[in-house]
Enzyme design. Structure first.
Site, mmCIF file in Angstrom:
data_model
loop_
_atom_site.group_PDB
_atom_site.id
_atom_site.type_symbol
_atom_site.label_atom_id
_atom_site.label_comp_id
_atom_site.label_asym_id
_atom_site.label_seq_id
_atom_site.Cartn_x
_atom_site.Cartn_y
_atom_site.Cartn_z
ATOM 1 N N LYS A 43 0.815 -1.217 0.000
ATOM 2 C CA LYS A 43 0.000 0.000 0.000
ATOM 3 C C LYS A 43 0.845 1.263 0.000
ATOM 4 O O LYS A 43 0.497 2.252 -0.635
ATOM 5 C CB LYS A 43 -0.961 -0.012 1.183
ATOM 6 N N ASN A 46 2.363 1.530 -3.524
ATOM 7 C CA ASN A 46 1.289 1.808 -4.485
ATOM 8 C C ASN A 46 0.869 3.272 -4.429
ATOM 9 O O ASN A 46 0.663 3.920 -5.464
ATOM 10 C CB ASN A 46 0.071 0.937 -4.187
ATOM 11 N N GLU A 137 -0.469 -0.933 7.261
ATOM 12 C CA GLU A 137 0.242 -2.186 7.008
ATOM 13 C C GLU A 137 1.597 -2.215 7.704
ATOM 14 O O GLU A 137 2.402 -3.113 7.450
ATOM 15 C CB GLU A 137 0.437 -2.406 5.500
ATOM 16 N N THR A 196 -15.079 5.841 1.002
ATOM 17 C CA THR A 196 -15.225 5.395 -0.381
ATOM 18 C C THR A 196 -16.327 4.351 -0.466
ATOM 19 O O THR A 196 -16.491 3.528 0.432
ATOM 20 C CB THR A 196 -13.906 4.824 -0.925
ATOM 21 N N LEU A 197 -17.068 4.384 -1.573
ATOM 22 C CA LEU A 197 -18.266 3.559 -1.728
ATOM 23 C C LEU A 197 -18.170 2.652 -2.946
ATOM 24 O O LEU A 197 -19.190 2.245 -3.505
ATOM 25 C CB LEU A 197 -19.499 4.463 -1.849
ATOM 26 N N GLY A 198 -16.955 2.337 -3.381
ATOM 27 C CA GLY A 198 -16.793 1.489 -4.554
ATOM 28 C C GLY A 198 -17.358 2.151 -5.797
ATOM 29 O O GLY A 198 -17.106 3.327 -6.072
ATOM 30 N N GLY A 228 -7.929 1.547 -4.408
ATOM 31 C CA GLY A 228 -8.036 2.382 -3.215
ATOM 32 C C GLY A 228 -6.787 3.209 -2.987
ATOM 33 O O GLY A 228 -6.869 4.371 -2.563
ATOM 34 N N ASP A 229 -5.631 2.632 -3.284
ATOM 35 C CA ASP A 229 -4.378 3.367 -3.106
ATOM 36 C C ASP A 229 -4.282 4.531 -4.093
ATOM 37 O O ASP A 229 -3.841 5.629 -3.741
ATOM 38 C CB ASP A 229 -3.184 2.424 -3.280
#
Length: 279
Positions: A43, A46, A137, A196-198, A228-229
């Site tokens: 992450k 990225n 992470e 975030t909601l996809g 997402g990253d």
């Protein structure tokens, strides 16, 4: 022309071993149609790569092993113009993620932390007052140290876990997905919270009050691993360069859509202004 924002990213650096399959195996099941891909991930890396490709001046802090994977990642980062002088060298192996991606782009991931668990929190080498983006992470000690050094601190609270004491008080921006939002009620009153909601887009809240929202952008889903990253990098870069919140959120949604249409965990992205905002 908008000045390039300066951003320090702190986080995990991995090698991604990705098996693309028609469908993921169930418990005890073997599927034999896999196509193996190997590439950089993690992450932290990225987000750093996404920010650099979007046009930011990026410094990455983390750790890799003194092994071929670690050396290759350093070379890749230099090639992208990312300052990797803060990437520590560990006696542990470079981190590895084992990823299965099915035909719909959904994924399951096993992370072997390796060097990422060996980052020296006392040696992060963050410029005092820097704008910092990081994730979860890495160890609590690293999260805490980065939050103390940052002038602007953006935390992508993923994967979700309880935050170290005092870190939330130092957050200027918290970014979570819907699942993480449900798992971390303590972030609901953050000074600035992005959920975030996809495919439905994203919302931005200030101390629990909705202040901006943006719809999702229709796309063909190939791989959701790095989306997402890329979104986090785009949102932070937009806010740092002074974009209004609605515009920054809309561009981040467009960048996230571009990311899911790419097979790689570190998708090919264009400069941030390429992702225009429709009013």
């Amino acid at each position: 022309m908008t000045a390039a924002p300066k951003l320090t990213v702190v986080g995990a650096i991995n090698v991604d071993l990705t098996a693309r399959v028609e469908r993921a195996p169930g418990p005890g099941e073997t599927v034999a149609d896999g196509e193996l891909q190997r590439g950089p991930g993690g992450k932290g890396a990225n987000q750093a790569v996404a920010a650099a490709r979007l046009g930011a001046d990026v410094r990455l802090i983390g750790a890799v092993g003194d092994d071929p994977d670690g050396h290759g990642i350093r070379q890749q980062l230099r090639g992208l113009g990312i300052d990797a002088s803060g990437v520590q060298t560990s006696t542990e192996a470079t981190g590895t993620a084992l990823i299965v991606v099915d035909a719909s782009g959904e994924n399951s991931i096993v992370v072997c932390a390796g060097a990422n668990a060996d980052i020296d929190a006392d040696g992060l080498d963050i410029a005092q007052g820097a704008a910092v983006l990081m994730q979860l992470e890495v160890s609590d000690a690293v999260v805490d140290a980065a939050s103390r050094a940052a002038g602007f601190f953006a935390l992508n609270a993923a994967p979700a876990r309880p935050l170290p004491r005092g870190v939330l008080d130092r957050c200027d921006l918290v970014i979570v997905n819907e699942t993480e939002y449900a798992q971390l009620p303590e972030v609901h009153d953050a000074p600035l919270l992005c959920v975030t909601l996809g495919a439905e887009g994203a919302r931005l809240y200030r101390h629990g009050t909705l202040v901006a929202e943006a719809p999702g952008v229709a796309t063909t889903v190939r791989n959701t691993v790095g989306a997402g990253d890329a979104f986090c990098a785009a949102l932070v870069c937009g806010l740092l360069r002074g974009d209004d919140e609605t515009g920054a959120l809309a561009r981040a949604c467009a960048v996230g859509a571009a990311a899911v249409a790419d097979d790689a965990s570190q998708p090919a992205l264009e400069p941030l202004d390429t992702y225009g905002v429709t009013r």
